[in-house]
Write a protein that holds these residues in place. Structure first.
Motif, mmCIF file in Angstrom:
data_model
loop_
_atom_site.group_PDB
_atom_site.id
_atom_site.type_symbol
_atom_site.label_atom_id
_atom_site.label_comp_id
_atom_site.label_asym_id
_atom_site.label_seq_id
_atom_site.Cartn_x
_atom_site.Cartn_y
_atom_site.Cartn_z
ATOM 1 N N ASP A 53 24.267 51.634 71.152
ATOM 2 C CA ASP A 53 24.622 52.243 69.870
ATOM 3 C C ASP A 53 26.117 52.477 69.774
ATOM 4 O O ASP A 53 26.735 52.246 68.718
ATOM 5 C CB ASP A 53 23.866 53.571 69.676
ATOM 6 N N ILE A 64 27.770 49.134 69.107
ATOM 7 C CA ILE A 64 27.546 48.703 67.722
ATOM 8 C C ILE A 64 28.442 49.499 66.776
ATOM 9 O O ILE A 64 29.056 48.935 65.856
ATOM 10 C CB ILE A 64 26.052 48.849 67.343
ATOM 11 N N ASP A 65 28.556 50.820 66.992
ATOM 12 C CA ASP A 65 29.441 51.644 66.158
ATOM 13 C C ASP A 65 30.891 51.197 66.287
ATOM 14 O O ASP A 65 31.641 51.167 65.316
ATOM 15 C CB ASP A 65 29.313 53.122 66.519
ATOM 16 N N ASP A 105 31.290 48.056 64.268
ATOM 17 C CA ASP A 105 31.261 48.387 62.831
ATOM 18 C C ASP A 105 32.578 49.013 62.400
ATOM 19 O O ASP A 105 33.052 48.734 61.280
ATOM 20 C CB ASP A 105 30.100 49.338 62.519
ATOM 21 N N ASN A 106 33.190 49.823 63.224
ATOM 22 C CA ASN A 106 34.449 50.475 62.876
ATOM 23 C C ASN A 106 35.616 49.498 62.852
ATOM 24 O O ASN A 106 36.589 49.700 62.148
ATOM 25 C CB ASN A 106 34.739 51.621 63.827
ATOM 26 N N GLU A 149 35.534 46.396 61.828
ATOM 27 C CA GLU A 149 35.467 45.522 60.653
ATOM 28 C C GLU A 149 35.926 46.197 59.446
ATOM 29 O O GLU A 149 36.343 46.950 58.883
ATOM 30 C CB GLU A 149 34.039 45.035 60.428
#
Length: 68
Positions: free
Chosen positions: A58, A61-62, A65-66, A68
């Motif tokens: 997780d 993944i975070d 995501d940050n 992008e």
């Protein structure tokens, strides 16, 4: 020499007579173990490892995501 052989034969036969008459019964007892948990130690350890791995996934993944 004959006396020595006679004594040895008597000792040997006496030892055989005494050992062959032994009672060799063994008693066994049945033990019932009651457990309250349905999961074993390996399963519990696996769940802890899974939760730690999932936390790291997780976080990764975070982080993606940050970016992008």
């Amino acid at each position: 020499m004959k006396n020595l052989m006679l004594v040895l034969v008597l000792l040997f036969s006496t030892s055989i007579m005494l050992t062959s008459c032994r009672d060799t019964k063994t008693e066994t007892k049945e033990v019932k173990v009651e457990t309250t948990e349905s999961k074993g130690a390996v399963e519990r350890a696996g769940e802890k490892v899974d939760s730690k791995v999932n936390d790291e996934i997780d976080k990764a993944i975070d982080k993606i995501d940050n970016e992008e």
